[in-house]
Each structure stands twice: as C-alpha cells, then as structure tokens.
Design an enzyme around this catalytic site. Structure first.
Site, PDB file in Angstrom:
ATOM      1  N   ASP A 244       0.799  -1.236   0.000  1.00 41.07           N
ATOM      2  CA  ASP A 244       0.000   0.000   0.000  1.00 41.07           C
ATOM      3  C   ASP A 244       0.818   1.264   0.000  1.00 41.07           C
ATOM      4  O   ASP A 244       0.291   2.332  -0.304  1.00 41.07           O
ATOM      5  CB  ASP A 244      -0.778   0.122   1.330  1.00 41.07           C
ATOM      6  CG  ASP A 244      -1.774  -0.947   1.547  1.00 41.07           C
ATOM      7  OD1 ASP A 244      -2.602  -1.149   0.670  1.00 41.07           O
ATOM      8  OD2 ASP A 244      -1.731  -1.566   2.628  1.00 41.07           O
TER       9      ASP A 244
HETATM   10  C1  NOJ Z   1      -1.951  -3.906   5.218  1.00 41.19           C
HETATM   11  C2  NOJ Z   1      -3.097  -4.003   4.273  1.00 41.19           C
HETATM   12  O1  NOJ Z   1      -4.248  -4.411   4.952  1.00 41.19           O
HETATM   13  C3  NOJ Z   1      -2.802  -4.981   3.163  1.00 41.19           C
HETATM   14  O2  NOJ Z   1      -3.839  -4.967   2.250  1.00 41.19           O
HETATM   15  C4  NOJ Z   1      -1.506  -4.641   2.497  1.00 41.19           C
HETATM   16  O3  NOJ Z   1      -1.265  -5.578   1.500  1.00 41.19           O
HETATM   17  C5  NOJ Z   1      -0.387  -4.585   3.501  1.00 41.19           C
HETATM   18  N1  NOJ Z   1      -0.730  -3.626   4.510  1.00 41.19           N
HETATM   19  C6  NOJ Z   1       0.949  -4.227   2.874  1.00 41.19           C
HETATM   20  O4  NOJ Z   1       1.022  -2.895   2.527  1.00 41.19           O
END
Ligand code: NOJ
Length: 803
Positions: free
Chosen positions: A494
């Site tokens: 993200d």
């Molecule tokens: C937490 C998020 O919920 C998830 O969707 C994401 O892939 C990870 N962070 C890594 O950024």
C-alpha cells in the site's frame, strides 16, 4: 515462560500474569455480534459494523492499567466498610494470589484469587446470539462466612464510533438510559442514542436481582469524575443511585447482592450485554441466557462449532510448535481474519471508513475454504458485488451499508485512484474455492457490479465467471511502457505510491497467477478457446517481465513512469524487495536458475533471525515522490521491516523450487508459538501472528505489532498445509506433494476433502525434501501425486513415500 503457556489438550493459551507487555486479546462472536476481549477483562463490541454500530467504548491508546470498556467489581463486606476490587485486576490493580486468563477458542476464561475470593469468569458470545455472556462464579475460599456484592460495569459509546470522538456536544446530548425492573428484581438496563430508542438499544442485564443500578459515569465515579475507575465512589455507598441517564457518558452498572457465602460456597451470576431492536425485543432476548442450562448448552454449542471447524485437518509432525499452530491457533486466526478483515483490532480501530478490504478479504478466503466453505462463498459474493464493470475493484467497503470506496488512494489528488492488484486476488479466491469444493455452479451465480445509476441501482450484473474474466481483462489493458501492469495508487504494498504511469512487477506476477488459474478452470469447463487465450496472455506477460525485470542477482520491483527502476542494484535505498523475488517463482515467470538466484538473494540480503524483511535498505527520510513507505523510519513496517505477510510467499517459493529445509527455517523463525524465549522482545500474543516485526535496521529489532488481523494468517496456513505438507486440493482430487525438512522422517495427517476423510502417512526414508516416489491409495499404487476424489462419507488410507 514468563507470561503463560500453551495448554494443547484444552486448546488454550493460559496467561498467568496480567502484566503482559501489551494487551493480549481474543475474539468472541463474529461481526454479526462480537468483538475483542482483552486479557484483563476489557471488551470492544459491535453489531454488524464497528464504525456504524459500535457498542462499547474501548480506547486502546490509554495505559494498560486503565478501565477499558467493561469490568466487574466485587464488593466484600468487611468490618467498617467494603473491600472493592476487580477480579480482572484492571482497573483496581489489587495484589492477587492467582491470575489466569485462559485464551480459548471463541472464549476467555479468567480465574483469579484476591483476598480469599476465587472468581471464574467465562466470556463468550453464544452462537448466533446478539449478546456477550459473562458467566461468573464467585467462591469463598476463606474459612469464615463472607458477604459479597457483584457489580458488572460497561461503558457505552455512541453507535457512530467516529462521532463519539469528534463531536463532544451532539453525542452526549443524544445518549440515554432507561431501566426496566421485573417483579423478580432482575433489572434490564437499556442504553441508546435518542434517535434509536425504539429500534436499536443496548442492554446490560443478568440472571439475578439487582438491588440498584447506575447509568451515568459521572455519578458512578463520583465527585465530578475526580473519583476514578480504580475506586468508584458510588460503590462506597450501600446502593447505587438508580439514575436513568438523560445525556452524557452512559454506562451500565448493576449491583447484585450475592448474599453471604459460607466457606467453600460458590454463587453464579450470568451477566449479559446485548443489543436488540427495542425494549420489548431486548426483554425477550435477554430471557434466554438467564437460564444457566441455556448458557451451558450455548457454551457446548460454541465448543462443537470449533470441534467441527478443527476436525477438517489434523497433523502430526516432528515439530510440536508447528502442530500447535497448524491444528489450532493458525486456523482460529484464519477464521478471525475472515470475520473481521482488517476492520477491528487493537491496532485497526474500526472507527471510520476502512471497512472490509477487497484485497485482504479475498486472501482471507484462502485460509478458511477447507473448513467453512459456505462462509467463504458468502464473503466472496460480497466482494464480487464491489467489483466494478471495468473489472477493477473498490478497495474496501462498509459491511452494514455496503458502501464502498477507493481507500487511501483518495488522499492524493496527484495519484491514480485505484489499486492495481485488488481485483486479481478474487480470481485466486474463487478458483481455490472451486478446487476445494467442486462447487462449479457458483460460477453461474449472477452478482451485480458495483457501478450504480443515480437511484443507486446496479447498472449491470454478471456471472461469477464473468467477474473473473473482467478482472484479468482489466489488467491486460492497464499496462505501461514495458508492457507491464500499471501500479495504480499501489499494489499489495500500500505504501509505495509512485506517480501515475509506474509499473508494478508484483501486479505482473499476480496477473500471471490469475491467468494460470483461469486457464486451468476453463480447461475443466471445456472452453478450449479461452484456455488458449489465457495461456497466450500468460506467455506474453512472462516475456515482458523477463525482458524488463531481471537485475542480475534478483528481480526489479517497480519502474517509475520515466522507466527508473526501484528494487535494483542501481538504487541506494529500496535495492531489493522480497515480493519481487517470491512472486516470480510462484507465478512461474522465473525460470529455475533466475528463481534460485532471486531466492538466494532474499536469504543473503533480507533474512534475519526474526523473519524476512520486506525490503532493504530502508528509506531514511520522507519523500513524497515515493509515498507512505518513507513515513516510517528504516526497519519499520513496509520500509524494511519484517512484514510477516510476505514471509509465507518466500516459503511457498522455496517449496516450489524444492528447498524444504529453507521453507521450514522461514516457517519456524516466525512461528509465534516458538517465541516463548524472546517474548519480552516480541511483546505480542504468542498464539497469533502479528502483521509486522521491527527489522534489523531499527534499534528495537524483534518488536512485533498489529497482531491478529493480517494476511500472514491465511498465507502461513497455506504455506504450511498446501506447500510444506503439500496437501492441496485440485479439480481432479487431493494432491499430496510434500516439501518438508530433510530431517523429518515423515508426518501423518487427517484431511477432510469433499466429505471424505483422507488418512495420510508420509514417509521420508532417504531424508529428502521433495519428490514422491510412491503413492498408494487403500493399498493400490497410483501414478503421480493426485489422490482421486473419494465418495463423501468414506475414509481413504494414503501412503506416500519420498525418495
Ligand atoms: C496492510 C493491508 O491491509 C494490506 O492490504 C496490504 O497488503 C499490507 N498492509 C501491505 O502494505
């Protein structure tokens, strides 16, 4: 162990001191009604949605010793006054003789002894009920008679969880309470926001008469709240004020005189906190769990659910901590992530719009399809309904309103407002579900796309198969300068938010996995043209990827819009990314020599004794051109931290290349059940995976955070069961192709697949990692690794020899 131990026979973790490094929690109920309970009695409960229908005010950021949401006070009548304490330790912090919190499957049982009084409290949500039960047994251990009062207390929040903290005029003006006393003396103390008084009320009640109640926090704590939760001044008077709050900070407190207990005598109080559609409904609902037998039956039903849930797979390997995770704790966490997505934890507070994540829940499905396939299907139906007509997906949605949004991508006007990966995950989820269940009819179900007309009606619907086809079609078109998929606002990571036009190698590989799944599915469906088309798309993307992304010792992770690589030797920060290496092996895009070198680079540059870092070196300073990743110091979260979710992908990749020793090394080093020795460094629960551990660029290397709600759960379960143990459903049967540590002489497993029970014995006489040399099914030799589907209700003996 300093803070507790595993009791595998009871399938519990027993915490033996309240002073754990952070709160260690458990989940009760589901999002229909339920939430978090912590190991010192606090609770955070909601119905249907923690943001839009929250019940209990729990503020995790307050110190551990503070009151949080719920507690129970006991008041012992002693010469000259009362001794008042909480058997949960918090918030009164009295010295205790014994303290245990048994973290069970869907319940916590607290056993404590203070001042010669033993209290046992079981907290759980009866299956399907809209209340949480606190089943309390108080025993007099003294050698003299003792008179005791029991006062359960809850502090409510406004149902709109964010407004509670944002509008300190409107919210308190609307909060009210009303008491309903029955002829028996039993009190139902209702609480509601004024606008909901006839349709949505919370209630606290019990099975015993209450002599008095309080519903206003100010009156309960006393002296304009210079009285404290540690010593509420209202408890110093013989009775509570019987005040029905007209506004303010609403609580529920019921004073139950338990009477005088002879030495050894026990009294049972069953308190309930629930929600109903109005006072009448509440009274009817509450009656059920006033009956101790009904409570006992409900607890047995809860147990039966977990027995059934866990009965689908049981393994015995040479590593008890592996067995403990695979048989109990990891599947429990998978069910929890399935139920709560990333919505409500002590770290993700469920206040605003986050809701259920499309990418997250699509992956959560993978962790539960073998155990609760119908629930997995229901979740996929919801997810598919927020996929758009163009094949991309909304990033997250509110489960109560089904209103979806684009997540954090909305925060920057100068970045794309979609995620490049979300929609591809659902292909994986559906296809794995089909392999597990054989439920091909699901593909024909029509589900609307998210796009709506101005009246809010869906513009189009399509079959599940059509949804999947549109997902890959979106990515096929959404490519950049190298012919690789665009990043969008972000991919799985993200926090790397590059300017529009950037390409993501992660998306390329996930697309490859989705294409392979669809080609395999279309083969089963007999659609040969589609098979050819998807294989062609796969080959084209594989070529584009290999032409552009190899960096010499590993694969590049991103290209900027101007073609500058990230995750390359050329970079001084963010030179190498873990997902950049594991996913090309998983997708099959990496030929074995590149795959091996890429994974060896992970071992050399990214592995630590506490897990594999997501990248290296960390960015050392905020850089808006890179985005969220640079908001963290080096070693934290996505910026070179040990982001556990990415670890099982490396395990899987290692098994695909046949290195079971390394896969297991990676499994074991992050197994929380094996963390007992360094729990003060780790800090989080030893019975659930956290999302992140600080990496070795950070001074607090080894510190875990964000426990419970993480894709680590489903993927570590997948890595352990489908790839290390190698028990994987296919359309044709159950494939058994283990990749285990060479030191394991074998393992045994019981696996339920499509209603039949497979008793699997794997032997490894020559000490290899991988390679099935013989497969016998009920004594008959079979070629390959796939055990044919047996009729439901039968039992099949499977003997596997490696060599
Ligand atoms: C937490 C998020 O919920 C998830 O969707 C994401 O892939 C990870 N962070 C890594 O950024």
């Amino acid at each position: 162990m300093k803070y507790g131990y595993f009791d595998d026979t009871r399938r519990e973790y027993v915490i033996t001191t309240p002073k754990t490094p952070v709160k260690w929690v458990n989940y009760v109920g589901t999002m229909r009604f339920g939430g978090i309970i912590d190991h010192t009695g606090g609770s955070l409960l909601c119905k249907d949605d923690p943001a839009l229908n929250r019940i209990v005010k729990y503020i995790p950021q307050l110190p551990a010793s503070d009151f949080k949401g719920e507690t129970l006070y006991l008041r012992v009548h002693e010469a000259g006054g009362y001794r008042i304490f909480s058997p949960f330790f918090v918030p009164t912090l009295d010295p205790y003789d014994r303290y245990e919190c048994h973290v069970g499957l869907g319940y916590n049982r607290y056993v404590s002894e203070f001042y010669g009084i033993r209290t046992e409290i079981t907290v759980f949500v009866p299956p399907g009920a809209m209340c949480v039960v606190r089943d309390v047994r108080v025993t007099n251990l003294r050698d003299e008679k003792v008179t005791i009062d029991a006062i359960p207390v809850v502090e409510y929040t406004h149902f709109d969880a964010l407004k509670q903290f944002n509008n300190a005029d409107w919210v308190p003006q609307t909060m009210q309470s009303k008491a309903y006393r029955e002829p028996s003396g039993i009190v139902l103390l209702a609480q509601y926001a004024f606008m909901n008084k006839d349709r949505q009320i919370n209630y606290l009640t019990s099975n015993l008469p209450a002599s008095s109640f309080e519903s206003d926090r100010k009156r309960f704590l006393g002296e304009n709240e210079y009285g404290t939760w540690k010593q509420p001044l209202a408890l110093l008077a013989p009775e509570l004020g019987n005040y029905e709050a007209l506004r303010g900070d609403n609580i529920g407190a019921l004073l139950h005189p338990l009477g005088t207990l002879a030495p050894g005598e026990t009294r049972r109080l069953i308190a309930q906190l629930g929600q109903a559609e109005g006072p009448e409904a509440a009274r009817a609902q509450a009656a059920t769990y006033r009956d101790p037998d009904a409570v006992d039956r409900a607890f047995e039903a809860e147990r039966a659910f977990w027995d059934e849930y866990l009965s689908k797979l049981a393994v015995e390997t040479p590593d008890p901590s592996f067995d403990s995770m695979v048989n109990v704790h990891n599947p429990r966490q998978c069910y929890t992530t399935k139920n709560w997505s990333r919505y409500l934890s002590l770290y993700q507070l469920g206040l605003g719009e986050r809701g259920v994540g499309f990418r997250d829940s699509s992956q959560d499905v993978l962790g539960v399809i073998d155990r609760v396939p119908a629930e997995a299907r229901a979740l996929m139906e919801m997810l598919l309904s927020v996929q758009k007509r163009d094949g991309s997906a909304m990033h997250q949605f509110n489960p109560l309103s089904m209103h979806a949004n684009e997540g954090d991508s909305r925060e920057r006007d100068d970045r794309p407002h979609y995620y490049g990966d979300d929609h591809l995950w659902i292909v994986l989820a559906v296809c794995w579900y089909l392999k597990e269940t054989g439920d091909l009819d699901f593909l024909k179900q029509e589900i609307p796309f998210y796009d709506k007309d101005r009246h809010g009606s869906p513009l189009e619907k399509g079959t599940v198969l059509e949804h999947l086809k549109r997902a890959v079609a979106f990515t096929k078109k959404d490519t950049g300068a190298h012919g690789l998929p665009l990043l969008g606002f972000a991919d799985w990571n993200d926090t790397v938010n590059l300017a529009a036009g950037a390409e993501s190698m992660f998306n390329a590989n996930l697309y490859g996995v989705a294409l392979r799944e669809l080609a395999e599915l279309c083969e089963v469906l007999g659609d040969h043209a589609a098979v050819e088309a998807y294989r062609g798309d796969y080959a084209a993307m594989k070529k584009a990827f290999n032409d552009a992304a190899w960096d010499g010792e590993w694969f590049i992770r991103y290209f900027d819009a101007d073609g500058t690589p990230l995750g390359s030797q050329k970079n001084s920060e963010g030179k190498i990314y873990t997902n950049g290496q594991s996913w090309p092996v998983i997708s099959g895009f990496a030929e074995p020599d590149r795959g091996r070198r890429a994974l060896d680079s992970v071992h050399r540059l990214l592995n630590t004794k506490n897990g594999i870092k997501l990248s290296w070196p960390g960015f050392n300073g905020f850089d808006p051109a890179k985005g969220g990743v640079t908001t963290y110091p080096p070693g934290a979260k996505e910026n070179g931290g040990i982001f556990l979710h990415a670890n099982p992908w490396v395990m899987i990749a290692e098994t695909l290349l046949g290195n079971g020793d390394r896969a297991y090394e990676y499994y074991h080093q992050i197994n929380p059940a094996a963390k007992n020795e360094k729990i003060d460094e780790f800090e989080c629960e030893p019975y659930a995976y956290p999302q992140n551990i600080l990496g070795d660029e950070h001074p607090q290397f080894g510190l875990a955070r964000n426990s419970w709600l993480s894709g680590t759960s489903a993927w570590t379960y997948t890595a352990a069961t489908k790839f290390i143990l190698g028990i994987a459903p296919t359309y044709a049967g159950l494939s058994i192709n283990p990749c285990i540590p060479s030191t394991w002489p074998g393992y045994t497993a019981k696996r339920v697949f499509r209603g039949a029970e497979y008793i699997i014995r794997v032997r490894n006489p020559r000490g290899v990692c991988k390679g099935v040399t013989a497969l016998e099914v009920d004594g008959r030799r079979i070629e390959g690794t796939v055990v044919p589907i047996a009729p439901a209700g039968t039992r099949v003996q499977v003997e596997v020899t490696l060599g």
